[in-house]
Design a protein around this motif. Structure first.
Motif, mmCIF file in Angstrom:
data_model
loop_
_atom_site.group_PDB
_atom_site.id
_atom_site.type_symbol
_atom_site.label_atom_id
_atom_site.label_comp_id
_atom_site.label_asym_id
_atom_site.label_seq_id
_atom_site.Cartn_x
_atom_site.Cartn_y
_atom_site.Cartn_z
ATOM 1 N N ASP A 272 48.225 27.574 36.273
ATOM 2 C CA ASP A 272 48.691 28.763 36.989
ATOM 3 C C ASP A 272 48.166 30.038 36.304
ATOM 4 O OD1 ASP A 272 50.007 29.947 39.122
ATOM 5 O OD2 ASP A 272 51.874 30.205 38.003
ATOM 6 N N ILE A 273 46.837 30.067 36.116
ATOM 7 C CA ILE A 273 46.179 31.151 35.373
ATOM 8 C C ILE A 273 45.413 32.029 36.358
ATOM 9 C CG2 ILE A 273 44.581 31.710 33.508
ATOM 10 C CD1 ILE A 273 44.947 28.720 32.609
ATOM 11 N N MET A 274 45.784 33.263 36.447
ATOM 12 C CA MET A 274 45.117 34.210 37.337
ATOM 13 C C MET A 274 43.961 34.878 36.597
ATOM 14 S SD MET A 274 46.856 37.419 39.328
ATOM 15 C CE MET A 274 45.910 38.594 40.303
ATOM 16 N N VAL A 275 42.753 34.800 37.170
ATOM 17 C CA VAL A 275 41.572 35.370 36.521
ATOM 18 C C VAL A 275 40.537 35.721 37.583
ATOM 19 C CG1 VAL A 275 40.553 33.087 36.158
ATOM 20 C CG2 VAL A 275 39.816 34.993 34.723
ATOM 21 N N ASP A 276 39.810 36.777 37.327
ATOM 22 C CA ASP A 276 38.693 37.163 38.186
ATOM 23 C C ASP A 276 37.479 36.342 37.743
ATOM 24 O OD1 ASP A 276 36.684 38.314 39.648
ATOM 25 O OD2 ASP A 276 37.037 40.367 38.979
#
Length: 471
Positions: A379-383
Motif C-alpha cells: 500500500d505504497i503511494m509513489v509517482d
C-alpha cells in the motif's frame, strides 16, 4: 542447416557473454538511467492498471515497443529486459560486422574475428551496451547509413539510396539523440553525393534521403495528437558542463582512429568523400548536442562513430599489410578509449568505469536502502514515472499504488491520501518539483503532512507512514 545452427549458437553465445558484462556492472551497483527508465516504463505498462495513462512520451518508439514485448514475454525475470535487448542488438552487430568484413570486405576469417573482438572490448562499445538498446540501435543505424552512403556514391542506385534512408530512420526512431545525428548529417550529404546526382536535382536528392525520417516522425506526431500524448515532451537531459579541452579528450577516444581509417582512401574520392561525410555526420551531431544536450553523456554522443569506423575499415583497398594495420589501428583505438573513459567527467560514465573495475557504485546506495526498507511493505503511494528506481528495485508494482488506481487518482485530484505509505524524492531548496505527489502535497517537504509521519530518509528519498485513520 548445420551452418545456420552454428551461427545461431554463436549469436546466442555472444549475447550471453555481453549479458555477463552487464551483470558484472549491475552487481557493482551500476544501472544507467536510460535502462532504469525503460525497464520501469515496461513494468508499469504491462503489469499496471488498465487505467494507467503515461504522462511521458513514447518516443523513441523502437526500443520502447521491443521492451514492452520483452516484458510481456518475460514478466518475472530478474534480468533487466533492456539489458536483454541491448545484448541481443550488440551480438547481432558483432555478427554483422564479422560477416561484412569477411564476405564483402575481403578480410580473412581470423582478421575479421580479431577486429570484431577488439571492437567488442572497446570501452565505448561496452559503455554503449550498458546504456541500453537506444544507443545500440543508434550505432546500428549509423553503420547502415555509413555503408549505404558509400555504396550510393559508387553505384547511384535507388536501392542504395534507400539503404541510407533506412539507416537514418533507424537512428531517428531509436534514440532522441538520433535526431541530432540526422540534422548533423544534412550538410554532409552534398559532400557524399555523386556529382551527376547533384547536377540533376540537389533538392530531390536530399528529399529522397530524409523523406523516410520526416514521414516516420510525422506519423508519430499524428498518432500522439490522436491519443492526446506528447511525442517529445523534453529532449534535453541534465547537462554536464565541460570545457573545450574535456570535449577534445572525449573525441580523442574514437576520432583519431576514424580519421586514420578514412584517410587511407584519400586518393580515392569515390570512397573518401562519403566516408568523410559519415564522420562529419557524427561530429555534427556531437556538436549540436553540445548546445542542445539531447544526450546528457558526451561519451555516448560519440559512440555511433564505432559504426563509421567499421564501415571505413571495410572499404580499405586490398593492399599489402591491410589486415595487420587494421588490427593495430583498432588495438590503438581500444587503448585510447580506455584512457579517455578514465577521464570522462560525466557522473554516469565515471560510475560505469568504476563498476567495470570492480568498485562499488556509491550513487546507487540510496536506492538500495529505500528499496530494502520497502521490501516487506505494501500500500505504497509513489509517482512511478518520476521515481523509476523504486519500480526497478522492487521488480514489480504489486505493493505500489500508482496512477490509474482510485486511491492514487483520488488523492491527486483533491482528495486526502489514504495509503499506508507515501514515497517522495528529497527536494532541494529552490529545485523545480517534478514529482506529482510533492506538487500536490508540498507539506511533505517540511514533514508537515497531517496524518503522516516520516519513517525513513536518506539522501535521495523520504518515506511517510500513516498514523491516523479517516472516516
Amino acid at each position: 542447416m548445420i551452418r545456420a545452427a552454428s551461427w545461431s549458437f554463436g549469436f546466442v553465445a555472444l549475447a550471453l557473454l555481453l549479458l555477463l558484462t552487464l551483470g558484472w556492472t549491475e552487481a557493482h551497483g551500476f544501472l544507467s538511467m536510460d535502462v532504469t527508465d525503460l525497464w520501469a516504463k515496461s513494468i508499469v505498462q504491462i503489469e499496471g492498471p488498465a487505467q494507467f495513462k503515461a504522462s511521458d512520451a513514447f518516443y523513441p518508439p523502437v526500443p520502447y515497443a521491443l521492451s514492452l514485448l520483452g516484458q510481456a514475454v518475460l514478466p518475472d525475470t530478474q534480468v533487466p529486459v533492456p539489458f536483454v535487448l541491448s545484448a541481443l542488438v550488440g551480438a547481432g552487430l558483432l555478427v554483422l560486422w564479422f560477416l561484412n568484413l569477411r564476405d564483402t570486405g575481403g578480410f580473412s576469417g581470423m582478421t575479421s574475428a580479431l577486429v570484431v573482438l577488439l571492437l567488442a572490448l572497446n570501452p565505448f562499445f561496452l559503455r554503449a551496451l550498458a546504456d541500453g538498446p537506444e544507443t545500440m540501435f543508434c550505432i546500428l543505424g549509423t553503420w547502415l547509413f555509413a555503408r549505404g552512403i558509400v555504396n550510393l556514391r559508387l553505384t547511384g542506385n535507388a536501392p542504395d539510396m534507400m539503404k541510407v534512408a533506412v539507416g537514418l530512420l533507424v537512428v531517428a526512431l531509436s534514440d532522441s539523440y538520433g535526431l541530432m545525428l540526422c540534422l548533423g548529417a544534412m550538410p554532409f550529404m552534398i559532400v557524399a553525393a555523386r556529382p551527376s546526382m547533384i547536377a540533376v536535382s540537389s533538392t530531390g536528392y536530399l528529399v529522397a534521403m530524409f523523406y523516410p525520417v520526416a514521414a516516420a516522425v510525422g506519423a508519430l506526431m499524428f498518432v500522439s495528437m490522436i491519443f492526446d500524448s506528447r511525442l517529445i515532451p523534453l529532449l534535453s537531459e541534465s547537462a554536464t558542463p565541460l570545457t573545450l579541452g574535456e570535449h577534445l579528450v572525449i573525441l580523442a577516444g574514437l576520432g583519431p582512429a576514424a580519421l586514420i581509417a578514412i584517410l587511407r582512401n584519400i586518393m580515392v574520392p569515390r570512397l573518401f568523400m562519403p566516408l568523410l561525410a559519415a564522420v562529419g555526420a557524427v561530429l555534427g551531431g556531437y556538436t549540436l548536442n553540445v548546445f542542445f544536450h539531447v544526450e546528457g553523456d558526451p561519451a555516448m554522443a560519440l559512440a555511433p562513430m564505432l559504426g563509421v569506423l567499421v564501415a571505413a575499415i571495410r572499404f580499405w583497398p586490398n593492399l599489402s599489410l591491410r589486415e595487420p594495420i587494421a588490427i593495430a589501428l583498432l588495438a590503438l583505438s581500444l587503448l585510447t578509449s580506455a584512457v579517455v573513459m578514465r577521464h570522462v567527467a560525466h557522473d554516469e560514465t565515471r560510475a560505469w568505469t568504476n563498476a567495470m573495475l570492480g568498485a562499488e557504485n556509491a550513487a546507487s546506495r540510496p536506492a538500495r536502502e529505500v528499496v530494502s526498507f520497502l521490501r516487506d511493505k505494501s500500500d505504497i503511494m509513489v509517482d512511478v514515472e518520476r521515481n523509476p528506481e523504486i519500480v526497478v528495485g522492487l521488480g514489480n508494482i504489486d505493493r505500489l499504488v500508482i496512477a490509474g488506481e482510485p486511491a492514487y487518482d483520488w488523492a491527486l485530484e483533491g482528495g486526502v491520501p489514504r495509503t499506508r505509505y507515501i514515497v517522495v524524492p528529497q527536494q532541494a531548496e529552490g529545485q523545480a518539483t517534478a514529482d506529482r505527489i510533492l506538487r500536490r502535497f508540498p507539506q511533505l517537504k517540511q514533514s508537515q503532512m497531517p496524518g503522516y509521519e516520516e519513517v525513513f530518509q536518506n539522501s535521495r528519498w523520504r518515506v511517510f507512514e500513516r498514523v491516523n485513520e479517516w472516516n
